[in-house]
Design a protein around this motif. Structure first.
Motif: not given
Lengths: 461, 704
Positions: B43, B57-58, B60-62, B64-65, B68-69, B105-106
């Motif tokens: 990741q 955006a992408s 930010g999404r990663l 985020y993951d 969290v993980n 973006t988060l």
């Protein structure tokens, strides 16, 4: 009905055809007031075939034929009719009455007329006709769908250079049509022979569509009630299998079609050259690479949709038999080529196959056990990734919070997400079935990971 | 193959591909992640690709993951540190902007958590506070939980670090950034005592900031920096000033008084003693405080404590902020009426009266001071030239408000005590603007003696013309004259302005304003020079028209009357009358400083039979010859050469011994007159400036 026929017989071809259309409109409009699912009866079909497609009912009657101008006029009349008829149901039933293949001798004329009508609708961007055509592509047997697709590809991708732009633009007008069109062209061009390699313009257009919005490929699936029994022999619900076939077979298929003289001195490179007349020096390799990535992303999105519809593990969008057939085709391709001349291409094809299989399994699009894959792929040359996929990941330590082979977070909305935007996106879903007037971006659930997409939340300022 | 080996293989393939075929690289990683979802490196590699391509955006999404993980991965923390640093910095480069966009973006909840966790990892108090501040700014709901504790942390840090000045980085952060968030948050329930404490801290900071000198400690001990330093209220904000620990940009506090007033208004609204939150003008605050004072005995201790602060701030309004390029304004006696004859009578009477009392030695009941105090300056008008000061009405209003505030502060014992306490703790003695206000106020009240001592304390910070003005008001003309000449000595003569519109405006106002006798003047050569000349004239005018003959004073008056001609025409005619009555007039400097054609004409006429054959001794040698007939001095042939050379005169200059024949003198006079007429085009201000400089000693000595 015979009264109408008699009056029609006295008219000239064009006015008779117009009269039939007029009759159909009145007939189905009134039927729709009484029943939700009107029946297209035999008499109507005959009327249409006799006076619109000009197939003589009996040998005694000399068939009237329309000249080209009259035919164009009729097409125009149809175009305006579908544009102006505001009731979607009436449009659909009349389109069906006109163009549903009947398996008789009228079908050739019917298909010819349909091809011209849809081509015209693309040219002047008549959304209602494209929507009707999308439904038609869903209902009709794949053979007919492929024929329609071929007409459009010929009109827009082969005949006039640059005219592909016109076709490309309908992406925003009717995504549903685009989705079905992609399914049809992937069914048409299966790379089984030189003729069945997609023209470069077509490929580029399809890749652009999907790369810009991968959800496009799922529109038909998302708008079709799962319980609906699909007509036998019709196209797949998604173009995914066809697209996977393109990506997996393309390195070897292009390699096979390249002339040996051209490959000299180009060892280690994929064939850049298209054997097609119109795309001699354009490189399709990056297009397939982009397409492959998009396919994997779509599969990942699919996981969320399946989970959401409580279908995960219960509905295989990629059927095992179809995959088996693809593996078969690939094996044949590999053996056709001298493996020593196509090491790189073979490797790439197998990498893509392995990736597609793995991601499809993880996403719940392909329902099979890894053992099944092992026997299936035993004919293929060795590939590290394929080996890894067939044997599956090494088991994680037991304390790991993750379920092996299933990635929990990226596709399902994590707990605690602000619920509103996501649910708002979901609530738009049912409207698709009613009236599929899509915007390019908004109507789909947006909680999935997509490059270039916004999250379904707004940061608080 | 081990799981780790698999993952390494997958990431390695992706890395190999990323430059030539980024799509393929991503496809590998997507596949890899479905195989090993718990592997961090996969990741992180995905994130790295998106981040390096600056796909907000992408990425930010990663992120985020990962957050969290894999909340414990050091690589995640490195990223978060880089991003939060970009958030705190004001760097505008593309990458910093990308990082800020990435953060945006988060989802809010993650931003909040990320900032909180990042805060926990900071060990530096200041950095920690800045981080937490990012959180509080974005998430108002977090203010309830963290606002007050952050404030306490900052205030504690201040005392732990043993910082003497309230203008320090912790206080700045607290007062300018944290406090507004706390007090503006509607969900905060704050006890009044805490609000008073905050108010006090804020006031200390802003006042400290405003009054901070270039030499940091005391404004009064600062070095002379010209007019800039005299500016009340510290327009030194334009200077670069960096608070230790902060960047230059974050050290800058714009409009500190406005901000302080905002806080006052909010605290007031929260304590419900200030009525409507929106009203925050000084006048309204004052009004409200006046009302409160009626209930003072019943007020609680806290309110007594609080009251003096707003009152003090309203004093500030006496000097509205002037743009730095402008010079300070000073309050002076209005002398525009010096040219009128009526003034002569009134002025002499008034001061005669005062002098008598002075002679009596009854200091306590003395003079105009007490009279004016009783009247509280009512009826005193302050003139401001509208052209020079567009906001003059506001300025005068503010001055009145400030005076009333001051009175209010001294109207109750409890208030006064508290006020004095605050003054002591804030060292208001060193606040230049307050001192200047107080001086202006006592001048306004007519307590010139007090004003003088205050001005002497202000020393170099207050222009001496104000001292001169006070001395004049007290009848101490010699001292007034000394000070004024000191001022003129520092001026550069200006070219006379073609249209004297501003003067005329003032003059018309003078006519209508009954007791108009103060005016506010900007400290520029252009305005100060006329004032000085008027003040000199006022001093000599009284002396020139006494019973006793004083030709020297009369002569000075004539020279000074040239200014603003023909303003003083009436007075000039009066001097001419006096000369005619005397039958003779002796003023050796006449030809040095009188260039006014009307005056020259008049004097030429006086010598004639029709003019009364007045005996005029206007040439240097004449006077000395008559007064001081010593043959031992001077040489024969010097004639008038020295006459027209300015600045070479002295009491015992050389002269021609053998002159004295009337005819010869007449001829000299005629020649001198002719030459003088040719000097009419000279810059009058230069001439008068020279007069003040060269004749300084004579001028001072000729006054009592």
């Amino acid at each position: 009905m015979s009264d109408i026929r008699h009056s029609l017989l006295r008219r000239d071809a064009l006015s008779a055809a117009k009269e039939v259309l007029y009759h159909l409109d009145i007939y189905f409009s009134s039927q729709l007031q009484n029943t939700a699912v009107p029946v297209v009866d035999k008499g109507t079909i005959e009327l249409v075939e006799e006076f619109i497609f000009h197939v003589p009912k009996d040998r005694n009657v000399q068939p009237k034929r329309m000249n080209s101008l009259q035919e164009l006029q009729l097409l125009e009349i149809m175009c305006s009719y579908f544009q102006e008829q505001s009731k979607d149901a009436v449009r659909q039933i009349i389109f069906s009455a006109l163009f549903s293949p009947q398996g008789n001798k009228a079908d050739d004329n019917r298909m010819a007329m349909l091809g011209k009508l849809v081509s015209m609708a693309v040219a002047v961007c008549r959304v209602p006709i494209l929507e009707c055509a999308a439904s038609w592509l869903q209902r009709s047997h794949a053979i007919y769908c492929v024929r329609l697709a071929k007409v459009l590809v010929d009109d827009y991708c082969s005949l006039v250079p640059g005219s592909v732009q016109t076709l490309q633009q309908i992406f925003s007008a009717s995504p549903r049509f685009c989705c079905q069109f992609i399914t049809a062209v992937t069914a048409l061009y299966d790379l089984s022979s030189e003729d069945l390699i997609p023209p470069f313009d077509l490929l580029e257009m399809v890749v652009t569509w999907i790369f810009d919005d991968p959800r496009l490929t799922l529109i038909t699936f998302l708008n079709t009630p799962i319980s609906a029994n699909l007509p036998l022999g019709c196209l797949d619900l998604t173009p995914l299998l066809g697209l996977v076939r393109w990506c997996v077979k393309s390195p070897l298929a292009y390699k096979r079609n390249i002339k040996p003289s051209l490959s000299n001195g180009h060892m280690g490179k994929l064939p850049r050259e298209m054997p097609d007349s119109e795309g001699g020096d354009r490189d399709s390799k990056p297009l397939y690479s982009k397409l492959h990535l998009s396919v994997l992303q779509v599969l990942m999105m699919l996981q969320a949709h399946l989970t959401e519809k409580n279908l995960f593990g219960r509905l295989g969008l990629l059927l095992f038999e179809n995959v088996a057939q693809l593996v078969e085709e690939l094996a044949r391709l590999v053996s056709e080529l001298n493996p020593l001349n196509a090491t790189k291409e073979t490797e790439l094809s197998l990498d893509r196959l392995a990736q597609a299989l793995q991601v499809a399994m993880a996403a719940g699009a392909l329902l099979c056990a890894r053992e099944d894959l092992r026997s299936l792929c035993s004919r293929l040359p060795h590939n590290n990734l394929l080996q890894l996929v067939m044997s599956g990941p090494v088991q994680q330590p037991p304390h790991s919070p993750y379920q092996p082979g299933f990635y929990p977070h990226i596709h399902t909305p994590p707990l605690g997400y602000p619920p509103r935007p996501a649910s708002a996106a979901h609530s738009t879903l049912p409207t698709h079935t009613a009236h599929p007037a899509h915007n390019t971006h908004s109507p789909h659930p947006t909680q999935t990971f997509l490059p270039g997409m916004n999250f379904p939340y707004r940061p608080i300022r | 193959m081990s799981a780790q080996g698999d993952c390494e293989f997958l990431v390695k393939r992706a890395r190999e591909l990323v430059t030539d075929d980024p799509w393929a690289a991503k496809a590998w990683l997507i596949t890899a992640r479905t195989l090993y979802p718990a592997d961090f490196n996969i990741q992180y590699e995905m994130y790295t690709i998106e981040r390096n391509a600056e796909r907000t955006a992408s990425a930010g999404r990663l992120l985020y993951d990962m957050f969290v993980n894999f909340p414990d991965q050091p690589a995640v923390w490195r990223e978060i540190t880089v991003i939060t640093a970009a958030l705190r910095s004001d760097c505008q480069d593309k990458h910093a902007q990308f990082l800020r966009g990435l953060f945006e973006t988060l989802p809010g909840r993650v931003q909040c958590e990320m900032l909180l966790k990042a805060t926990e990892q900071c060990f530096n108090t200041l950095e920690k506070a800045e981080m937490l501040l990012l959180l509080l700014r974005r998430f108002p709901e977090s203010v309830v939980q963290h606002g007050v504790s952050l404030g306490e942390t900052l205030l504690d840090a201040e005392s732990i670090e043993d910082l003497e000045s309230p203008v320090n980085c912790f206080r700045k952060l607290f007062v300018c950034d944290v406090l507004p968030l706390i007090i503006n948050n509607p969900d905060m329930r704050l006890p009044a005592s805490l609000l008073y404490k905050y108010m006090h801290k804020a006031a200390e900071f802003y006042i400290g900031y405003v009054t901070r000198g270039p030499s940091a400690d005391s404004a009064l001990q600062g070095t002379q920096e010209g007019v800039g330093l005299k500016s009340p209220g510290g327009l030194r904000g334009s200077q670069r000033y960096v608070i230790d620990g902060l960047t230059e940009k974050s050290s800058l506090v714009s409009e500190p008084w406005e901000r302080l007033l905002d806080i006052l208004a909010i605290v007031g609204a929260r304590c419900e003693w200030q009525g409507d939150k929106g009203s925050r003008s000084y006048v309204e605050i004052l009004q409200r405080m006046k009302e409160l004072c009626h209930y003072l005995p019943s007020l609680e201790g806290g309110d007594t404590f609080l009251l003096p602060q707003p009152a003090l701030f309203s004093l500030r309004s006496s000097r509205p902020t002037t743009p730095p390029e402008q010079c300070p304004w000073i309050m002076l006696e209005d002398l525009a009426s010096v040219y009128s004859e009526a003034e002569l009578e009134r002025g002499s009477n008034k001061h005669a009266h005062k002098k008598r009392k002075l002679a009596d030695g009854r200091e306590k009941t003395m003079s105009s001071d007490d009279e004016d105090v009783s009247g509280k300056g009512r009826g005193r008008h302050i003139l401001v030239s509208k052209a020079e000061m567009p906001g003059w009405a506001d300025m005068l209003d503010s001055f009145r408000t400030a005076r009333e505030s001051w009175d209010l502060l001294h109207s109750h014992e409890a208030l006064e005590t508290e006020f004095n306490r605050i003054c002591a703790s804030w060292k208001t003695d060193s606040w230049l603007w307050l001192r200047i206000f107080l001086t202006d106020m006592i001048i306004y009240q007519g307590q010139y003696r007090k004003a003088l001592s205050s001005l002497h304390q202000l020393a170099s910070f207050q222009p001496p013309q104000q001292l001169a003005s006070c001395h004049y008001a007290l009848g101490e003309y010699r001292l007034a004259c000394e000070k004024v000449l000191e001022v003129v000595g520092g001026l550069v003569p200006q070219a006379p302005s073609p249209g004297k519109t501003s003067e005329e405006v003032t003059r018309t106002r003078t006519k209508f304003g009954k007791g108009a006798d103060l005016r506010l003047l900007p400290c520029t050569s252009k305005t100060i020079m006329p004032f000085c000349l008027q003040l000199l004239l006022a001093c000599f005018k009284l002396r020139a028209f006494t019973e006793n003959r004083d030709d020297l004073a009369l002569g000075h008056v004539i020279v000074l009357l040239q200014h603003d001609w023909p303003q003083g025409e009436a007075l000039f005619l009066k001097t001419v009358d006096k000369i005619c009555q005397q039958g003779s007039f002796q003023y050796e400097n006449f030809f040095n400083y009188v260039t006014n054609i009307d005056m020259l004409e008049e004097f030429a006429y006086l010598r004639t039979t029709e003019g009364g054959k007045v005996q005029l001794e206007l040439l240097p040698n004449q006077g000395i010859l008559i007064k001081n007939p010593s043959p031992a001095l001077g040489l024969v042939s010097q004639e008038f050469n020295t006459l027209l050379l300015p600045g070479v005169q002295s009491a015992d200059r050389h002269h021609t011994v053998t002159r004295g024949i009337t005819k010869g003198v007449k001829e000299d006079f005629r020649l001198a007159m002719e030459r003088q007429v040719s000097r009419c085009g000279e810059n009058l201000l230069t001439v008068l400036h020279r007069f003040c400089i060269n004749e300084k000693i004579i001028l001072v000595q000729s006054l009592p």
